[in-house]
Scaffold this motif. Structure first.
Motif, PDB file in Angstrom:
ATOM      1  N   MET A   2      29.422  19.159   4.170  1.00  0.00           N
ATOM      2  CA  MET A   2      28.201  18.402   4.458  1.00  0.00           C
ATOM      3  C   MET A   2      27.011  19.359   4.597  1.00  0.00           C
ATOM      4  O   MET A   2      27.108  20.383   5.261  1.00  0.00           O
ATOM      5  N   THR A   3      25.895  19.013   3.943  1.00  0.00           N
ATOM      6  CA  THR A   3      24.710  19.847   3.995  1.00  0.00           C
ATOM      7  C   THR A   3      24.130  19.880   5.404  1.00  0.00           C
ATOM      8  O   THR A   3      23.934  18.849   6.037  1.00  0.00           O
ATOM      9  N   GLN A   4      23.862  21.100   5.888  1.00  0.00           N
ATOM     10  CA  GLN A   4      23.284  21.255   7.219  1.00  0.00           C
ATOM     11  C   GLN A   4      21.771  21.350   7.127  1.00  0.00           C
ATOM     12  O   GLN A   4      21.222  21.831   6.138  1.00  0.00           O
ATOM     13  N   SER A   5      21.104  20.908   8.164  1.00  0.00           N
ATOM     14  CA  SER A   5      19.645  20.960   8.204  1.00  0.00           C
ATOM     15  C   SER A   5      19.169  22.393   8.382  1.00  0.00           C
ATOM     16  O   SER A   5      19.677  23.130   9.236  1.00  0.00           O
TER      17      SER A   5
ATOM     18  N   SER B  24      13.044  14.749   4.134  1.00  0.00           N
ATOM     19  CA  SER B  24      14.421  15.178   3.893  1.00  0.00           C
ATOM     20  C   SER B  24      15.155  15.394   5.206  1.00  0.00           C
ATOM     21  O   SER B  24      14.603  15.201   6.296  1.00  0.00           O
ATOM     22  N   GLN B  25      16.383  15.847   5.111  1.00  0.00           N
ATOM     23  CA  GLN B  25      17.167  16.099   6.316  1.00  0.00           C
ATOM     24  C   GLN B  25      16.827  17.439   6.962  1.00  0.00           C
ATOM     25  O   GLN B  25      17.284  17.742   8.064  1.00  0.00           O
TER      26      GLN B  25
ATOM     27  N   ASP C 112      16.554  19.675  -3.576  1.00  0.00           N
ATOM     28  CA  ASP C 112      17.857  19.999  -4.146  1.00  0.00           C
ATOM     29  C   ASP C 112      18.201  21.473  -3.911  1.00  0.00           C
ATOM     30  O   ASP C 112      19.344  21.822  -3.575  1.00  0.00           O
ATOM     31  N   THR C 113      17.203  22.345  -4.081  1.00  0.00           N
ATOM     32  CA  THR C 113      17.419  23.778  -3.876  1.00  0.00           C
ATOM     33  C   THR C 113      17.727  24.081  -2.415  1.00  0.00           C
ATOM     34  O   THR C 113      18.616  24.892  -2.108  1.00  0.00           O
ATOM     35  N   LEU C 114      17.000  23.451  -1.503  1.00  0.00           N
ATOM     36  CA  LEU C 114      17.261  23.650  -0.072  1.00  0.00           C
ATOM     37  C   LEU C 114      18.667  23.172   0.295  1.00  0.00           C
ATOM     38  O   LEU C 114      19.368  23.831   1.081  1.00  0.00           O
ATOM     39  N   ASP C 115      19.079  22.049  -0.273  1.00  0.00           N
ATOM     40  CA  ASP C 115      20.429  21.539  -0.010  1.00  0.00           C
ATOM     41  C   ASP C 115      21.483  22.524  -0.509  1.00  0.00           C
ATOM     42  O   ASP C 115      22.480  22.804   0.173  1.00  0.00           O
ATOM     43  N   GLN C 116      21.264  23.053  -1.720  1.00  0.00           N
ATOM     44  CA  GLN C 116      22.215  24.016  -2.277  1.00  0.00           C
ATOM     45  C   GLN C 116      22.240  25.306  -1.460  1.00  0.00           C
ATOM     46  O   GLN C 116      23.306  25.912  -1.271  1.00  0.00           O
TER      47      GLN C 116
END
Length: 317
Positions: free
Chosen positions: A1-4, A26-27, A182-186
Motif C-alpha cells: 500500500m502506498t504511504q503518504s 492526493s493522499q 503517479d511518480t510520488l506514488d511510485q
C-alpha cells in the motif's frame, strides 16, 4: 500500500498552482509552500501574490518567500520541515546543492518538455516556435545542472498545426499533474526506475526576450505564423503599422493570390488580415490595437478598415 509522503512544494505561476492543487487532493501531505516574493502588477503596481501562494493560503498552508537560498537561515527553515520530497514546478529560483540535499528522497521537478529536448526557461513556447510535432512533461530528479537530472516519468502529447503557447500550456498542465502524483506514488512504493538523459540530444529553451516578439516579416510565412502562435496569449508578438504597435495573437499560413513585399497587407476581410512574408503569406486572425481589447478580424472591420487597408505595411518596431 502506498504511504503518504511529507511534501514541501515550490512553485510560482498558474502551471505550478494546478500541480499544487493536484498534490493537495492526493493522499500525500503538503507541509509548506515556497513561492516567489509578491511582485507589483497591474496599472496600480500593487503587490500581487503568486498563483501558488493564493492556493496555499486558501488551504491555510505556511508560505515561505525567500529571495534565494543563500542564507543559512533560509536553508535551516526548509530543513526544519523535514520533508520527504521537495516538489518543484516553475519555481523561478535555481536551488543550490545544499537545498537539493535536504529532503529525504531529494527534489522532483515537473518540466514541460520531453527531456533532454528544451531544457531551460521557456520549453513550451520554444517547442511551438520550432515546429515540433510532439511535446510532453518529464518528471525528473533534480541535480546541480539545469534540467539535467535522471528522468522518472514521461507523458506525451501532440502539437497541432494551430497550437499556441497557451493551448500547449493547458495540455501539459493537464498531463503533468496526474504524472506527478503517479511518480510520488511510485517513489513511496520504491518502484521508480530513473533514466539517464542523453546529453548529446539536449538543446536549450532560452528565456523569452523582447526581440523574440518583434516580428520579422522577411522570414517565411511558416516561421512567422509559428512565432505568433508560440507567444500567444503571453507575452504576445507585435509589429508596427504606421504609428501604432499592433499585438498579434493568432496567425495561419495561407496561399496568396498575388505576391507582395514583406509586411505588406494584401487583403482584409472578416476571415483575417493577409500579410506577405519573405516567402508566402500569413493571415492574422486576432489583433490588438493600442488602448483596445484584442479583436477578431470581423470585429476590426467595423471601425478599423482603413488602418488595415491593402497596401499598408507592417514593419519591425
Amino acid at each position: 500500500m502506498t504511504q503518504s509522503l511529507s511534501i514541501v512544494f515550490a512553485g510560482t505561476p498558474d502551471f505550478a498552482a494546478f500541480h499544487l492543487s493536484a498534490v493537495l487532493a492526493s493522499q500525500h501531505t503538503v507541509s509548506a509552500v515556497y513561492t516567489q516574493p509578491d511582485r507589483p502588477a497591474g496599472r496600480g503596481k500593487k503587490l500581487h501574490a503568486s498563483a501558488v501562494k493564493q492556493v496555499a493560503l486558501a488551504h491555510e498552508l505556511p508560505v515561505h518567500q525567500p529571495l534565494n537560498f543563500k542564507s543559512q537561515e533560509d536553508r535551516d527553515a526548509l530543513a526544519a520541515l523535514k520533508p520527504d520530497v521537495l516538489v518543484v514546478v516553475a519555481y523561478g529560483l535555481i536551488l543550490p546543492q545544499a537545498v537539493l540535499d535536504i529532503p529525504k528522497y531529494g527534489c522532483l521537478n515537473v518540466h514541460a518538455s520531453i527531456l533532454p529536448r528544451w531544457r531551460g526557461a521557456a520549453p513550451i513556447q520554444r517547442a511551438v516556435e520550432a515546429g515540433d510535432a510532439l511535446s510532453g512533461v518529464t518528471i525528473m530528479q533534480m541535480e546541480r545542472g539545469l534540467d539535467t537530472g535522471p528522468m522518472l516519468n514521461k507523458v506525451f502529447c501532440d502539437i497541432t498545426e494551430q497550437e499556441t503557447g497557451g493551448s500547449l500550456h493547458d495540455k501539459l498542465q493537464a498531463l503533468g499533474a496526474p504524472a506527478l502524483i503517479d511518480t510520488l506514488d511510485q517513489l513511496s512504493d520504491g518502484q521508480l526506475a530513473p533514466e539517464t538523459q542523453d546529453d548529446s540530444q539536449a538543446n536549450y529553451a532560452h528565456k523569452i526576450e523582447k526581440d523574440d516578439l518583434n516580428i520579422n516579416w522577411q522570414q517565411p510565412a511558416e516561421v512567422v505564423a509559428r512565432t505568433i502562435r508560440a507567444f500567444s496569449p503571453f507575452p504576445v508578438c507585435f509589429s508596427q503599422l504606421g504609428d501604432k504597435r499592433i499585438k498579434l495573437y493568432q496567425a495561419t499560413m495561407v496561399e496568396a493570390a498575388t505576391p507582395g513585399n514583406a509586411g505588406e497587407i494584401l487583403s482584409f476581410d472578416k476571415t483575417g488580415v493577409m500579410v506577405a512574408c519573405g516567402v508566402g503569406a500569413v493571415k492574422l486572425h486576432n489583433l490588438q490595437i493600442p488602448g483596445k481589447k484584442p479583436m477578431t478580424a470581423d470585429q476590426l472591420l467595423n471601425g478599423y478598415k482603413e488602418l488595415f487597408a491593402p497596401g499598408q505595411v507592417f514593419r519591425q518596431a
